[in-house]
Every structure is written in C-alpha cells, then in structure tokens.
Scaffold this motif. Structure first.
Motif, PDB file in Angstrom:
ATOM      1  N   ILE A  70       0.867  -1.185   0.000  1.00  0.00           N
ATOM      2  CA  ILE A  70       0.000   0.000   0.000  1.00  0.00           C
ATOM      3  C   ILE A  70       0.900   1.231   0.000  1.00  0.00           C
ATOM      4  N   GLU A  71       0.804   2.036  -1.064  1.00  0.00           N
ATOM      5  CA  GLU A  71       1.526   3.318  -1.025  1.00  0.00           C
ATOM      6  C   GLU A  71       0.581   4.275  -0.286  1.00  0.00           C
ATOM      7  N   THR A 100       2.963  -4.613   2.894  1.00  0.00           N
ATOM      8  CA  THR A 100       4.075  -3.675   3.039  1.00  0.00           C
ATOM      9  C   THR A 100       3.478  -2.271   2.943  1.00  0.00           C
ATOM     10  N   ILE A 101       3.946  -1.371   3.783  1.00  0.00           N
ATOM     11  CA  ILE A 101       3.470   0.012   3.704  1.00  0.00           C
ATOM     12  C   ILE A 101       4.589   0.860   3.099  1.00  0.00           C
ATOM     13  N   CYS A 102       4.219   1.641   2.098  1.00  0.00           N
ATOM     14  CA  CYS A 102       5.212   2.399   1.349  1.00  0.00           C
ATOM     15  C   CYS A 102       4.934   3.897   1.458  1.00  0.00           C
ATOM     16  N   ARG A 121       8.524   0.286   3.083  1.00  0.00           N
ATOM     17  CA  ARG A 121       9.240   0.546   1.829  1.00  0.00           C
ATOM     18  C   ARG A 121       9.304   2.050   1.582  1.00  0.00           C
ATOM     19  N   ILE A 122      10.475   2.527   1.191  1.00  0.00           N
ATOM     20  CA  ILE A 122      10.594   3.924   0.747  1.00  0.00           C
ATOM     21  C   ILE A 122      10.657   3.907  -0.775  1.00  0.00           C
ATOM     22  N   HIS A 123       9.805   4.731  -1.378  1.00  0.00           N
ATOM     23  CA  HIS A 123       9.757   4.834  -2.845  1.00  0.00           C
ATOM     24  C   HIS A 123      10.290   6.214  -3.210  1.00  0.00           C
ATOM     25  N   THR A 124      11.492   6.229  -3.765  1.00  0.00           N
ATOM     26  CA  THR A 124      12.074   7.530  -4.107  1.00  0.00           C
ATOM     27  C   THR A 124      12.150   7.681  -5.631  1.00  0.00           C
TER      28      THR A 124
END
Ligand code: KIV
Ligand code: ZN
Length: 543
Positions: free
Chosen positions: A57-58, A86-88, A112-115
C-alpha cells in the motif's frame, strides 16, 4: 527499523511467485482533483485494501504535508502489521523527503521507501534544471540514503515512458547497485502504446546488467486510455509489480485500474501463465488479490473520494454485468457462457440481485450481509437492521446495492454529534424553496431553524447553517441513484472546505432531501470533531 531479508527461504517457484499488486489509491489516487481524503478515511481504505489482499500500500507522501505524514504513520501502525501488506511512503530524491518517509513508516512491520527523480530530457531541462550526469549521481546517492533506513527501497525514474532508454539503463543499474530492490518504470503522462511499453521493459531486462537483483515494476497513467493494456504487455515482458488504483483514480485521467488488471490476469490466466514461466493449464492465481472483495472496495473508494464510477466502467460499473439486448438476455438465460466471460460473484457481486424485502427478518438480513462480506458487530448489525426496516417500508425490493448503501451509511461514519431530528421542505415552481430543520446538539438540546434557498437542498443547508454555525464552503455535491426504479435510494456525496481542510459526507436514503441533509451533517460532524478547544465547540451553537 532496518529489516533483514531472510536468506534461508526456499527458492520460490514460478507458481509460488505471484505478480505483486502495489496499490497507490491513497497516494496517486488521492491526487485526483477533488479526491482529498482525511486521515480517518485513508485508514478505512487502507484496511479495505489489506482485506482485498494487496501486497503493497503506497499510503502517501509524508514530506508533502503534516496530514499525509500522520496518515502514513497511522496506516503503518494499524495496517502494517506482521501479516499485513508492506506500507510504502513516497519521497522525492532528497534527504528531507526520504527522512520524513522513514520516520512516518517506522511503525510498519514491512516498510518501503519509494524515491523518484525525473529522467526524461524534457523534465530535466524545464523542471529539474539538472543534467543527466547530475541525475546519475543523485539517484544512487538517495537510494543509498533510503537504504540506511529500510531494506526495501523502490526507485522510479519519473517520465520513464518518454526517457531515452540509453540513459535509463545506466541510471537503473546505478540505483540497483545502490540497493534498490524494486525499479519502477512510470509512464507518467500516459503517452506510450502497449508495444512500446512492452519493448521498454524488454530493453531494460536485456540491457541493465544487474536487473536480476530487482523486481521490475510499472506505473502508468491513462491519458490515452492505454494504461491497463500497457501494463499487461509489460507483464509479458518481465514486469512483476503493477502499480494501480481502485477504480483507476489518480492524477488527470487516472492510473491503471486495479480491478481491470487483476481480473484480466484472473480471467485470462491461461494466456498469461506461459509468460510467467508457468504451465499453461495452471490454475494457481496470478495475484494475491481476493477478487470477491473488489466490488465492495470499489464502492468504498467511490463513496469516500466522491469519485463516481461510470456505469459502463469495466468490472465495477453498474452495467458491467447487465445484459440489455433481447438476444443477449436470451443467450444468458440458456447458458451464461454465451455472453459472460466472468462471473459477477467473482468480484463479490451476486446473481441474486433482488434479495430482501419488507418481510425479511433479522436472520436473513444478517446472512445476506455476511455473504456480501460485511463483518458487523452486534451493535452495528442492530443499527443497520433498523435502517433496513425503515428503507424496506418505502422500497419494495432491497437489492445488494441497497444493502451496501445502508451499511456504508450507518457504519464507519463519524460519531453523530449533531443528529437530524426533522427536515421538511416546501418547494415548487410558484414558491421560494423553504426548509425547516430540527437538530439534536451534542449536549442533547433540540434546536430548530428555517431558511429560504435557491433550491430545496440549498434551503436545507442554509437552515442547518443557522443552527450549526461553522463557516465552510460546499465544494462538491453529487446525487446518484443506487439502483434503477422510481423508488430507488439516492446516495449523496458531498465535500466541504473549512480553513483549507476538506471534509466529506455521505448518506443514502429513499428521499434525496433527507440524504442531502444527512450527508451535510455527516461532513459537519467530521469537521466539528476536529475543533479542539471546548469553547470553540460551544461557540458553534451559541452564535
Ligand atoms: O506518475 C508518476 O511518474 C508517479 C511517480 C511518482 C512514480 O506517480
Ligand atoms: Zn503517477
């Protein structure tokens, strides 16, 4: 928070490796004009997404606002549990963004980090004002920085669909070398065609030397209506994560729709199996999604965002399973397979649309709700049953859609601080629309007032405003009929704005004036609950 990957896990087989469904309804979806959600609504959607079975889930863009930060943190806390998704959190390729994302994601079991940083020449020149060489330095440095907080790092070259592949290859290689475990390829402006997009993924697979160390993901917008087709072509060429949203909501024309992707992979799994290295006849699902939750989740997102689903929308539109022509109806009656490629039940709808009526008892009501996937507590059930009886008095046939509207109206709403006791309107082409309302206040007083408006709903809202004195702007109002027929229930969704914050309201009733009044009170109750000092709350009705 840094999590270790388990190196002793047995090697997954093609069958045990489903396509990862990354839902960005709460991030990109919320970027749809007018779809702003408050924290409580985001949490409700995140819980529904977890129940639907999404893998990631973002949850938001923590650095973008304190509200987004708090929403990501709350979702990380209550949905990012050991067995949860997972939480993003999204972050531009800057230390500040990444730090904020890491901080907000701390409570998540799997974070999770989404860069991201733009990679197309047009973005580099006009938006970033940076050279390719600079981007080649920043991206890996920021991936490495994100990696110092979490093991699970996703990197996106924004506008990849219009980027030079010869620049993308080394950029992705560096991001993977710096620790990116997922590389996401966004068609940010929805420009590519399916064969081009498939070709781009194939090119990445063939030309990025360390690509086997990362999952290839895709993200795409629907500006030319090709997002879902692009994704399916990407799957055939090696993409194993799909970034999508419920009902396809998102920036501009929206994102690839989760329900369309999942059902395409479900209905046509034998076609897709071979591209995933599975036996063609394998019946093992291609995603972890519980398809029977699709319809319910779609309705929830539509109600809370106020983004109405078009009737002819694939999978979740009101007409998606309706056969109108005589030839089709005849065929379906003889054998459903003549005109149906999937079962309405597979998305959580039922064949048995007309189910309950005035004489139905509590048990039948409870059983039907259970079949529809609603897990209500005894108190919630009692509340919903009273509403059902009330609706059944006015409407002969109660369909599953009505039941759903009743549950959405009664359950999961903010506390009824102000309660509607009475609403009456008089209107017509020879008179000024006039409304009288009586409300019960949080401290139990009954207050009444009346007002004249440009129409009956306007008059009702003005009368309510005379009782509850909270300045706000009505920024959206929509009425939709739940089913066909003159006795259909009307669903009202509204959004009001108070001091830059948006509060939504939803209500369903056979009388649209009552639904409109209740939806407005619903939004005002949300707003009122956020007014902090007691004196501020008291001032509301003593003005
Ligand atoms: O559309 C886009 O490029 C995005 C990125 C942030 C992945 O939303
Ligand atoms: Zn996007």
């Amino acid at each position: 928070m840094k999590q270790n990957q388990d190196s002793d896990c047995p090697q997954p087989t093609a069958e045990s490796n489903p396509i990862i469904i990354f839902d960005t309804t709460l991030r990109d979806g919320e970027q749809s004009p007018g779809a702003t959600l408050n924290i409580e609504e985001k949490l409700t959607i995140a819980k529904a997404l977890a129940k639907l079975g999404v893998d990631v889930i973002e949850a938001g863009f923590p650095y973008s606002s304190p509200g987004d930060f708090e929403a990501v943190q709350k979702i990380a806390q209550s949905v990012g549990t050991e067995n949860g998704p997972t939480i993003c959190g999204l972050a531009r390729a800057t230390e500040k963004d990444i730090k904020a994302a890491a901080e907000a994601l701390k409570p998540a079991h799997k974070a999770r980090i989404h860069t991201f940083i733009a990679s197309s020449d047009i973005h580099l020149k006009y938006k970033l004002k940076k050279t390719r060489a600079e981007v080649l330095e920043i991206a890996p440095a920021m991936v490495a920085y994100a990696k110092s907080f979490v093991d699970d790092v996703e990197f996106s070259p924004e506008d990849a669909g219009r980027s030079d592949p010869e620049f993308l290859y080394p950029l992705l290689e560096k991001a993977i070398a710096a620790g990116a475990t997922t590389i996401n390829i966004p068609d940010t402006v929805g420009y590519t065609t399916p064969s081009e997009f498939g070709g781009l993924i194939k090119g990445i697979k063939d030309n990025v030397p360390n690509i086997d160390q990362a999952i290839i993901s895709v993200h795409g917008h629907d500006d030319l209506g090709m997002a879902v087709a692009n994704f399916l072509e990407a799957v055939k060429n090696g993409a194993r994560q799909l970034e999508c949203t419920i009902n396809g909501i998102g920036e501009r024309a929206g994102n690839a729709a989760l329900e369309e992707l999942v059902m395409a992979l479900h209905v046509r799994r034998q076609y897709f199996n071979t591209f995933l290295g599975r036996a063609p006849e394998s019946t093992v699902p291609l995603t972890n999604i519980d398809t029977t939750q699709i319809y319910k989740t779609s309705r929830l997102v539509s109600n809370l965002t106020g983004m109405i689903v078009q009737p002819n929308k694939a999978i979740v539109g009101a007409n998606a399973f309706a056969h109108q022509s005589g030839i089709h109806q005849d065929g379906v009656l003889k054998n459903k397979l003549t005109y149906e490629i999937m079962d309405a039940q597979s998305i959580g709808l039922t064949d048995n649309q007309i189910v309950l009526g005035k004489l139905s008892g509590r048990n039948a009501f409870k059983t039907r709700l259970k079949e529809l996937g609603f897990d209500l507590s005894e108190t919630e059930l009692n509340k919903a049953f009273l509403r059902f009886k009330d609706v059944a008095d006015k409407k002969k046939e109660i369909t599953d859609w009505d039941l759903e509207a009743i549950v959405n109206d009664e359950i999961g709403q903010p506390p009824e601080l102000f309660r509607l006791e009475l609403v009456q309107v008089s209107c017509g082409d020879r008179s000024s629309p006039t409304a009288t309302v009586t409300l019960r206040t949080p401290d139990g007083k009954e207050l009444s007032d009346a007002a004249i408006g440009t129409g009956p709903v306007d008059a009702v809202y003005k009368a309510i405003n005379r009782v509850i004195n909270i300045p706000n702007n009505l920024i959206e109002f929509s009425v939709k009929s739940v089913t066909g027929g003159i006795d259909a229930m009307g669903e009202v969704t509204i959004r009001i704005k108070h001091e830059q914050k948006i509060y939504s309201g939803y209500a369903a009733n056979t009388d649209i004036i009552v639904a409109s009044a209740r939806a407005y009170l619903n939004a005002l109750n949300r707003l009122y609950a956020t007014l902090q000092p007691k004196e501020e709350q008291e001032a509301v009705t003593s003005a």
